[in-house]
Design a protein around this motif. Sequence first.
Motif, short mmCIF file in Angstrom:
data_model
loop_
_atom_site.label_atom_id
_atom_site.label_comp_id
_atom_site.label_asym_id
_atom_site.label_seq_id
_atom_site.Cartn_x
_atom_site.Cartn_y
_atom_site.Cartn_z
N ILE A 231 76.80 15.98 -157.27
CA ILE A 231 75.40 16.38 -157.43
C ILE A 231 74.86 16.88 -156.09
N VAL A 232 75.20 16.16 -155.02
CA VAL A 232 74.72 16.54 -153.69
C VAL A 232 75.35 17.85 -153.23
N THR A 233 76.66 17.98 -153.43
CA THR A 233 77.36 19.14 -152.87
C THR A 233 77.31 20.38 -153.75
N VAL A 234 77.30 20.19 -155.06
CA VAL A 234 77.33 21.34 -155.98
C VAL A 234 75.93 21.69 -156.46
N THR A 235 75.23 20.74 -157.07
CA THR A 235 73.91 21.03 -157.62
C THR A 235 72.90 21.37 -156.52
N ALA A 236 72.86 20.53 -155.48
CA ALA A 236 71.91 20.78 -154.39
C ALA A 236 72.45 21.73 -153.34
N GLY A 237 73.75 22.00 -153.36
CA GLY A 237 74.35 22.95 -152.44
C GLY A 237 74.42 22.47 -151.00
N GLY A 283 61.75 8.21 -162.85
CA GLY A 283 62.47 8.69 -161.67
C GLY A 283 63.78 9.36 -162.02
N TRP A 284 64.52 8.80 -162.99
CA TRP A 284 65.78 9.43 -163.39
C TRP A 284 65.53 10.79 -164.04
N VAL A 285 64.49 10.88 -164.84
CA VAL A 285 64.15 12.18 -165.44
C VAL A 285 63.82 13.19 -164.34
N ALA A 286 63.03 12.75 -163.36
CA ALA A 286 62.67 13.65 -162.26
C ALA A 286 63.90 14.08 -161.48
N LEU A 287 64.85 13.17 -161.28
CA LEU A 287 66.05 13.53 -160.53
C LEU A 287 66.86 14.57 -161.29
N ALA A 288 66.96 14.42 -162.60
CA ALA A 288 67.70 15.39 -163.41
C ALA A 288 67.08 16.78 -163.33
N ILE A 289 65.75 16.82 -163.25
CA ILE A 289 65.04 18.11 -163.25
C ILE A 289 65.03 18.73 -161.86
N LEU A 290 64.94 17.90 -160.82
CA LEU A 290 64.72 18.41 -159.46
C LEU A 290 65.95 18.31 -158.56
N ALA A 291 67.11 18.02 -159.12
CA ALA A 291 68.29 17.78 -158.29
C ALA A 291 68.72 19.00 -157.47
N VAL A 295 65.31 18.32 -150.79
CA VAL A 295 64.33 17.33 -150.34
C VAL A 295 63.94 16.38 -151.47
N ALA A 296 63.68 16.94 -152.64
CA ALA A 296 63.33 16.12 -153.79
C ALA A 296 64.49 15.20 -154.17
N LEU A 297 65.70 15.74 -154.16
CA LEU A 297 66.86 14.94 -154.52
C LEU A 297 67.01 13.74 -153.60
N LEU A 298 66.95 13.96 -152.30
CA LEU A 298 67.14 12.86 -151.36
C LEU A 298 66.03 11.83 -151.46
N GLY A 299 64.79 12.29 -151.66
CA GLY A 299 63.69 11.35 -151.84
C GLY A 299 63.86 10.50 -153.09
N LEU A 300 64.31 11.13 -154.17
CA LEU A 300 64.50 10.39 -155.42
C LEU A 300 65.69 9.45 -155.34
N VAL A 301 66.73 9.81 -154.61
CA VAL A 301 67.86 8.90 -154.43
C VAL A 301 67.38 7.60 -153.79
N PHE A 302 66.48 7.71 -152.81
CA PHE A 302 65.93 6.52 -152.16
C PHE A 302 65.12 5.68 -153.14
#
Length: 393
Positions: A231-237, A283-291, A295-302
């Motif tokens: 997710i970090v390397t492919v989706t978020a690039g 939060g999980w829904v937001a992560l799926a939408i904003l991954a 910045v959003a991904l890392l904040g939601l992971v926390f």
Amino acid sequence: MPLALYLLALAVFAMGTSEFMLAGLVPEIAASLDVSVGAAGLLTSAFAVGMVVGAPGLAALARRWPARTALLACVLIFAVCHVVGAITPTFSVLFATRVVAALANAGFLAVALSAATRVVAADQKGRALAVLLSGTTVATVAGVPAGALLGTALGWRATFWAIALLCVPAAFGIAKGIPDRSVNASSGLIAGPSLRSELAQLTSPRLVLAMLLAALVNAGTFATFTFLAPIVTVTAGLGELWVSLALVLFGVGSFIGVTVAGRLSDQRPGLTIAAGGALLLLGWVALAILAAHPVALLGLVFTQGALAFAVGSTLIARVLYESAGAPTMGGSYATAALNVGAAAGPALAAAALAVAAGELGPVWVTVALTGTALLMALPLLQAIAPRPPEPAK
């Protein structure tokens, strides 16, 4: 909290690092052993299956042993498994070592959880659990990212050697710091209630419900956590080094979550489950939408690390409260609940990847699992987490 709890947490740190470290090593293991990413991800499920089977099995086997003896045996077996895993050239042997290591981990955690409830007051089970789980959360903060960095620099096998070495001070701490319960002078074994009476606790609807909800929440957490690297390397690039940062953020969040919940789960369990569960789902829904947005991904992971461990540890505390009549087997019920989820979550997530759901398939699996738990919990909240009685004035 007694010093013995912190010594147990040290061993939990080593075992937690091993359990979670594959989240950052799945792609490399897959390439090294010539298997698919989904198959490599099932190493997490293999570990969890071993823990599900091992928790009640080894707890029953060792329930009459002195605690120090049982804990030391589990740590030493765990270390040997990592030495074998570090040198094996085949995926099948690595898979087998994960199962055996998980059996040892399960036996250790089951005994440790039961021991923890005996060294604190009856109304402090949540706080005792928080100390033990702090070993796991510190593993995600420090151990797992360090393992990912070590794997990137020296290869994934180096992380297995590192885990084996971590077991040495853990074993020393147990040998020196964990008191044994008194034993029968003639048999050398521990006295206590019969196994049948402890297993009869599983007929309690409240206990079964708490275990089921804990399993669902943990399954959701592991479904996404196991496949966080792609997710970090492919989706978020982002580059591979960002995987380590994401793991650190998740770990810091989980440490905060379990620490706060350690206080709330004894006095306000219903509030923690209801409010925390609702925020966790959103939060999980937001992560799926904003991954795709780093910045959003890392904040939601926390935040999801904090919420997932706050809600999950509260539910596990409820398992310990509801199994108070099983002083040696109660820890195994909590361990089994955790690891039914840890086995099912990655398996369902791998299936989602296999049907072309993309890198975010595991997150949507998490949404479904967490939503199911919340829908079950809210109507039965008073049964799951009754308000503790007010202290006498």
